[in-house]
Design a protein around this motif. Structure first.
Motif, mmCIF file in Angstrom:
data_model
loop_
_atom_site.group_PDB
_atom_site.id
_atom_site.type_symbol
_atom_site.label_atom_id
_atom_site.label_comp_id
_atom_site.label_asym_id
_atom_site.label_seq_id
_atom_site.Cartn_x
_atom_site.Cartn_y
_atom_site.Cartn_z
ATOM 1 N N ASP A 215 34.706 6.793 -20.954
ATOM 2 C CA ASP A 215 34.537 8.388 -20.937
ATOM 3 C C ASP A 215 35.374 8.980 -20.215
ATOM 4 O OD1 ASP A 215 32.200 8.059 -22.540
ATOM 5 O OD2 ASP A 215 30.782 7.849 -20.871
ATOM 6 N N LEU A 216 36.102 8.197 -18.887
ATOM 7 C CA LEU A 216 37.074 8.989 -18.371
ATOM 8 C C LEU A 216 38.366 8.720 -19.006
ATOM 9 C CD1 LEU A 216 38.546 9.883 -15.636
ATOM 10 C CD2 LEU A 216 38.630 7.153 -15.107
ATOM 11 N N VAL A 217 38.673 7.691 -19.817
ATOM 12 C CA VAL A 217 39.898 7.564 -20.535
ATOM 13 C C VAL A 217 40.031 8.503 -21.609
ATOM 14 C CG1 VAL A 217 41.332 6.009 -22.141
ATOM 15 C CG2 VAL A 217 40.318 5.092 -20.092
ATOM 16 N N ARG A 218 38.702 9.035 -22.124
ATOM 17 C CA ARG A 218 38.959 9.872 -23.387
ATOM 18 C C ARG A 218 39.060 11.304 -22.659
ATOM 19 N NH1 ARG A 218 34.384 6.554 -25.021
ATOM 20 N NH2 ARG A 218 34.885 5.582 -27.244
ATOM 21 N N GLN A 219 38.432 11.549 -21.588
ATOM 22 C CA GLN A 219 38.724 12.949 -21.007
ATOM 23 C C GLN A 219 40.054 13.079 -20.598
ATOM 24 O OE1 GLN A 219 36.005 15.046 -21.069
ATOM 25 N NE2 GLN A 219 37.675 16.275 -20.112
ATOM 26 N N THR A 220 40.634 12.131 -20.076
ATOM 27 C CA THR A 220 42.173 12.609 -19.715
ATOM 28 C C THR A 220 42.977 12.920 -21.102
ATOM 29 O OG1 THR A 220 42.934 10.294 -20.277
ATOM 30 C CG2 THR A 220 42.099 10.596 -18.175
ATOM 31 N N SER A 221 42.876 12.574 -22.294
ATOM 32 C CA SER A 221 43.624 13.101 -23.447
ATOM 33 C C SER A 221 45.032 12.698 -23.282
ATOM 34 C CB SER A 221 43.530 14.728 -23.544
ATOM 35 O OG SER A 221 42.369 15.244 -23.763
ATOM 36 N N ALA A 222 45.150 11.337 -22.558
ATOM 37 C CA ALA A 222 46.778 10.884 -22.620
ATOM 38 C C ALA A 222 46.647 9.532 -23.225
ATOM 39 C CB ALA A 222 46.778 10.524 -20.972
#
Length: 245
Positions: A215-222
């Motif tokens: 979920d964190l990885v998705r939120q970064t949009s990077a």
């Protein structure tokens, strides 16, 4: 028959440098690691400062180690905690130690225990000096264990703010992926998580407001995310790398 018992842990709490408000979250977190066979807390429980801990000791079966403050500036609690830790270490009965404190004075203790081949899990506030955090195999910020922590709040209207913004996680994620060095840039998310634990003992998705690394990885949009049928989730940095620092 193989031994399937959970790892035996010794939990040693510095009452002067840990809030009683973390008690429930602390032992829930420790239960993910192993069995808290020894639970001791060190402080002067005749002092109002430690009264909050006195109110939760029985709930979590924590044994108080009373240390009266006979001399101002002399921390008998810290000394007693260290002596007990070394006695427990040399008993050979424990697979790991949980040191609950934000005090850098325990850095050498953590390092000494790890020299013996025993894991150390630290629990302290975000202000904890880096020396102590990195001396532990894993370090958990106690702010993430509070009931009102962002990742622990279920209501959609919660206003609690994370300790760091999701974008702050991008540099360390990039470093890990660069170390893994695959031909096409795709790396399994599980492998990223394992390497993060080795590179940064205090990395925790909850610090950024998320329970899961995905979920964190998705939120970064990077990053791009992909999960081929029947295979584990994998990620790679977006080709334009505009999120790199």
């Amino acid at each position: 028959m193989p031994d399937t018992r959970s790892p035996r842990l010794a939990v040693l709490i510095d009452a002067d440098n840990a809030s009683a408000r973390i008690a429930d979250g602390l032992f829930e977190e420790i239960a993910k690691i192993g069995e808290a066979s020894v639970r001791r807390i060190y402080g002067d429980f005749s002092s109002p400062r430690s009264k909050a801990w006195a109110d939760v000791l029985s709930k979590h079966a924590i044994i108080p180690q009373q240390q009266f403050a006979y001399i101002t500036g002399k921390n008998a609690s810290d000394i007693t905690l260290v002596v007990d830790a070394m006695d427990l270490l040399h008993s050979g009965r424990f697979d790991g130690f949980c040191l609950v404190s934000s005090d850098s004075d325990f850095t050498r203790l953590a390092a000494r225990i790890r020299e013996q081949g025993v894991d150390v899990f630290g629990f302290g506030e975000q202000k904890t000096p880096e020396s102590f955090r990195q001396a532990c195999r894993r370090f958990v910020y106690t702010e993430n264990l509070l009931p009102e922590a962002p990742a622990n709040v279920e209501s959609a209207g919660a206003k609690a703010a994370p300790l760091q913004l999701p974008a702050d996680a991008v540099p360390i994620l990039m470093r890990v992926m660069e170390q893994m060095d695959t031909e096409d840039g795709w790396v399994p998310l599980g492998a990223v998580g394992n390497q993060l634990a080795n590179l940064a003992s205090d990395f925790d998705p909850r610090t950024f407001g998320f329970r899961k690394l995905s979920d964190l990885v998705r939120q970064t949009s990077a990053f791009e995310l992909d999960q081929p049928e029947g295979r584990a989730l994998r990620i790679r940095a977006k080709l334009d790398k505009k999120h790199r620092r």
